[in-house]
Design a protein around this motif. Sequence first.
Motif, PDB file in Angstrom:
ATOM      1  N   ARG A 659      50.799  56.996  32.652  1.00 25.39           N
ATOM      2  CA  ARG A 659      50.463  56.183  31.483  1.00 25.39           C
ATOM      3  C   ARG A 659      49.115  56.649  30.927  1.00 25.39           C
ATOM      4  O   ARG A 659      48.155  56.833  31.690  1.00 25.39           O
ATOM      5  N   THR A 660      49.055  56.817  29.623  1.00 32.51           N
ATOM      6  CA  THR A 660      47.800  57.157  28.956  1.00 32.51           C
ATOM      7  C   THR A 660      47.503  56.076  27.916  1.00 32.51           C
ATOM      8  O   THR A 660      48.419  55.408  27.422  1.00 32.51           O
ATOM      9  N   TYR A 661      46.190  55.915  27.604  1.00 35.54           N
ATOM     10  CA  TYR A 661      45.785  54.804  26.750  1.00 35.54           C
ATOM     11  C   TYR A 661      44.803  55.264  25.688  1.00 35.54           C
ATOM     12  O   TYR A 661      43.997  56.183  25.907  1.00 35.54           O
ATOM     13  N   GLY A 662      44.905  54.589  24.543  1.00 38.62           N
ATOM     14  CA  GLY A 662      43.951  54.829  23.471  1.00 38.62           C
ATOM     15  C   GLY A 662      42.726  53.948  23.640  1.00 38.62           C
ATOM     16  O   GLY A 662      42.452  53.430  24.728  1.00 38.62           O
ATOM     17  N   GLU A 663      41.960  53.772  22.548  1.00 37.17           N
ATOM     18  CA  GLU A 663      40.764  52.944  22.591  1.00 37.17           C
ATOM     19  C   GLU A 663      41.153  51.468  22.583  1.00 37.17           C
ATOM     20  O   GLU A 663      42.009  51.042  21.800  1.00 37.17           O
ATOM     21  N   PRO A 664      40.531  50.639  23.415  1.00 40.05           N
ATOM     22  CA  PRO A 664      40.838  49.195  23.422  1.00 40.05           C
ATOM     23  C   PRO A 664      40.322  48.521  22.150  1.00 40.05           C
ATOM     24  O   PRO A 664      39.363  48.988  21.530  1.00 40.05           O
ATOM     25  N   TYR A 665      40.958  47.418  21.807  1.00 44.58           N
ATOM     26  CA  TYR A 665      40.548  46.681  20.610  1.00 44.58           C
ATOM     27  C   TYR A 665      40.884  45.209  20.811  1.00 44.58           C
ATOM     28  O   TYR A 665      41.648  44.830  21.699  1.00 44.58           O
ATOM     29  N   TRP A 666      40.265  44.365  19.930  1.00 43.50           N
ATOM     30  CA  TRP A 666      40.492  42.929  20.016  1.00 43.50           C
ATOM     31  C   TRP A 666      41.554  42.518  18.997  1.00 43.50           C
ATOM     32  O   TRP A 666      41.451  42.832  17.821  1.00 43.50           O
ATOM     33  N   ASN A 667      42.600  41.842  19.473  1.00 42.53           N
ATOM     34  CA  ASN A 667      43.665  41.350  18.608  1.00 42.53           C
ATOM     35  C   ASN A 667      43.448  39.856  18.403  1.00 42.53           C
ATOM     36  O   ASN A 667      43.753  39.042  19.269  1.00 42.53           O
ATOM     37  N   ARG A 668      42.850  39.495  17.228  1.00 42.51           N
ATOM     38  CA  ARG A 668      42.502  38.088  16.999  1.00 42.51           C
ATOM     39  C   ARG A 668      43.748  37.217  16.934  1.00 42.51           C
ATOM     40  O   ARG A 668      43.737  36.073  17.425  1.00 42.51           O
ATOM     41  N   GLU A 669      44.826  37.771  16.348  1.00 44.87           N
ATOM     42  CA  GLU A 669      46.045  36.965  16.205  1.00 44.87           C
ATOM     43  C   GLU A 669      46.581  36.534  17.559  1.00 44.87           C
ATOM     44  O   GLU A 669      47.034  35.401  17.734  1.00 44.87           O
ATOM     45  N   ARG A 670      46.521  37.449  18.527  1.00 46.54           N
ATOM     46  CA  ARG A 670      46.999  37.124  19.875  1.00 46.54           C
ATOM     47  C   ARG A 670      45.886  36.566  20.753  1.00 46.54           C
ATOM     48  O   ARG A 670      46.149  36.080  21.860  1.00 46.54           O
ATOM     49  N   GLY A 671      44.652  36.691  20.284  1.00 45.91           N
ATOM     50  CA  GLY A 671      43.534  36.169  21.051  1.00 45.91           C
ATOM     51  C   GLY A 671      43.311  36.899  22.351  1.00 45.91           C
ATOM     52  O   GLY A 671      42.943  36.293  23.366  1.00 45.91           O
ATOM     53  N   THR A 672      43.517  38.214  22.327  1.00 42.77           N
ATOM     54  CA  THR A 672      43.353  38.974  23.574  1.00 42.77           C
ATOM     55  C   THR A 672      42.978  40.413  23.265  1.00 42.77           C
ATOM     56  O   THR A 672      43.237  40.933  22.164  1.00 42.77           O
ATOM     57  N   ALA A 673      42.380  41.084  24.249  1.00 41.94           N
ATOM     58  CA  ALA A 673      42.070  42.506  24.114  1.00 41.94           C
ATOM     59  C   ALA A 673      43.320  43.316  24.405  1.00 41.94           C
ATOM     60  O   ALA A 673      44.053  43.031  25.357  1.00 41.94           O
ATOM     61  N   GLN A 674      43.565  44.342  23.589  1.00 44.74           N
ATOM     62  CA  GLN A 674      44.751  45.169  23.760  1.00 44.74           C
ATOM     63  C   GLN A 674      44.389  46.642  23.705  1.00 44.74           C
ATOM     64  O   GLN A 674      43.259  47.028  23.361  1.00 44.74           O
TER      65      GLN A 674
END
Length: 799
Positions: A659-674
């Motif tokens: 598994r590889t991942y991009g840069e994390p970000y905050w999803n305000r609609e879901r109220g969580t970091a993704q």
Amino acid sequence: MAAHTPPALEIAYPPDLPISARHDELLDTIRDHQVVVVAGETGSGKSTQLPKICLELGRGASVDGRGGLIGHTQPRRIAARSVAERVAEELGTEIGGVVGYAVRFTDRVGGDTRLKVMTDGILLNELQRDRELRRYDTIIVDEAHERSLNIDFILGYLKELLPRRPDLKVIVTSATIDTERFAEHFVGADGPAPIIEVSGRTYPVEVRYRPQEERDDLVQAAADAAAELLAEGMGDVLVFQSGEREIRDTADAIEALGLRDTEVLPLFARLSAAEQHRVFSSHRGRRVVIATNIAETSLTVPGIRSVVDPGTARISRYNKRTKVQRLPIEAISQASADQRAGRCGRVAPGVCIRLYAEDDHLERPEFTEPEILRTNLASVILQMTALGLGDVESFPFVEPPDRRNIADGITLLEELGALQLDRPAHDRRLTKLGTRLARLPVDPTLGRMVLEAERNGCVHEVMVIAAALSIQDVRERPTGQEQVAGELHARFRVPGSDFLGMVALWDHLKERQRELSSSAFRRECRNEFLHHVRIREWQDVYTQLRQVVRSLKIDINRVPADEQAIHRSLLAGLIGNVGNRDDDDEGGTDRKGAPRGMVEFVGVRNARFSIGRSSVLAKKPPKWVMAAELIETNRMWARTAATVQPQWIEHAARHLVRRTYGEPYWNRERGTAQVVERVHLRALTLVDGRAVNLDRVDRSLARELFILHALVRGEWDTHHRFVEHNRARIDEVRDMEDRTRRRDILVDENVVFDFYDRRIPDDVSDPRRFARWWLEQLGSRPEMLALSVDDLVEPDAPS
């Protein structure tokens, strides 16, 4: 208790067999040595007379009349039955008496049996229950020159066992091929094991070379050569061919010649016992026997005066690059060609027509490469580990396998979840799943499917499929009748899955068996181009599987299972055989630059393959596919396939994917970091950009972003009272800044972050975990997260 007295035997030796002339020497050598190597061509009598010599020495019966069998292994079922029947006939006994035999699904061994003839696979299975082989006082390993995987494993095991069993005699028989290697393998205090050579061929054989301009037409060339030999009055003819299809095509070609008073008989492993016996029966007129290399060694077809040899055979070979077991038609070795020629000349001068050039013969390798050097070793490693025999690298094989093949076998077992990954090679151990897998009497990939089916509630259907994949296809498509056969077989086709077609056929056959008498069922099978003997074998494998599965306390479902559950279970064993349709290359050219004309798939190891034409997926290939096997002939083909979904593959290969991942970000609609996730299974991308909660990937970072964005910056739509309280306090301080026209009163957001960081536990990293934790705090510390104005004002700000 009275001792059991074995029946008295009158043992005589046919004077016309070459081995009979060496009787006294063999008797003395076997009596005086623990291991003896007997070399002689097929037809010398070694397979039938050596057991009698052992009986004459008193082997096969312990002092108290219990146990002490003579075990006599054969590479093939046909040979095991025919050798047992011949020895029994010569001893004047019935099968199941002094002489018995055991092959897959048939055990004709009785209480008085002293000689047990069996396939080498039967002896290997017994090792799991009888590690010291205490049931035997003598082991005869026949046809060792074939160097099958089973034979090499048995010879290695016996080498380790003999020091612990000084009472055990071992006799290794071989054609006169590389016998010194076997003698050196069993070297002892007195040096290598003694070799006794027995002459087999007593008449000269004339070899004629008839090279073919077009190698593709070996069927007609073989038919013409057989007709030529019959016209010369050369007695019965033995024609070799590469496989069952070539045998049937050659039979049709010979029969089309209209030869009078000529019987044409096929001979291959999957014929019924009755059909095989016809080859050994007396007959009138002329006979042409068409056989695979089963007739090359291990059994003698009587009355053969001439041989037709196309010089080819299907030889199973493991492709190290693609990790695929191939079954190509290859040129046979010089030793195999000599074995074939030696089939005539037993009773009179013979003739062998080779359908290739003499120069070609002289350029071929001297010996056929042992199977252990050209096969995937997963099954061997699994069984060795289950038996606690240490690592395969140090096992005393006659010839050590290629380290890359060992590595590939280990990789496959790791793919299947059968090996503990954290142990060194010398202490390799099975997982709990691997221990159960080793008990299943099928290939590890098939066994893994069955174990996964337990979780998915579809054990019955998967056992049906696993049993079908263990044998040759029961559906027949005779030359000239392909269309009719195809139309009849089409009744069992299930859209999207060749595997489910097997279940549909199974259900049909079980229903018809209940409705018809056995003879009527056989006739219907014949009329519908279904091979009755293979159907029996299919049902036998299923029964054997069911017995072991029940012993493992696995429940077998009685109601039809969900199709998705079946395919997800199959995937557990077929992870290495999945592929993604190459839409960018459709209709292009292949690696040789020729037009493809068909859709190609990219496999796990970057191999390219196409779906076989007989598959239900052939006309409309899906985006993702799994196959029972990838076979390389003129190109790579996926045989027996089904549509799958990438998420199923991801789940089945969860211990293998990267598994590889991009840069994390905050999803305000879901109220969580993704974070955006990509999932790779070696060369395949299963998921190309999927938002997942950062908490699954990096909980510490997810907690930081939650505190920063949700609590400090207020980017969270929630109704917690402390949030509203804190916003009000921040607004108060900002009002203060507005009144004083200053922007240095409200503390930096890092101060607010530290406030929350000191109070919130390390494992609280997202709204769900926070809600659970906060609910526990409200009763005793409801003001724990409430900010005061003092908390928000810089210490040196003006009052």
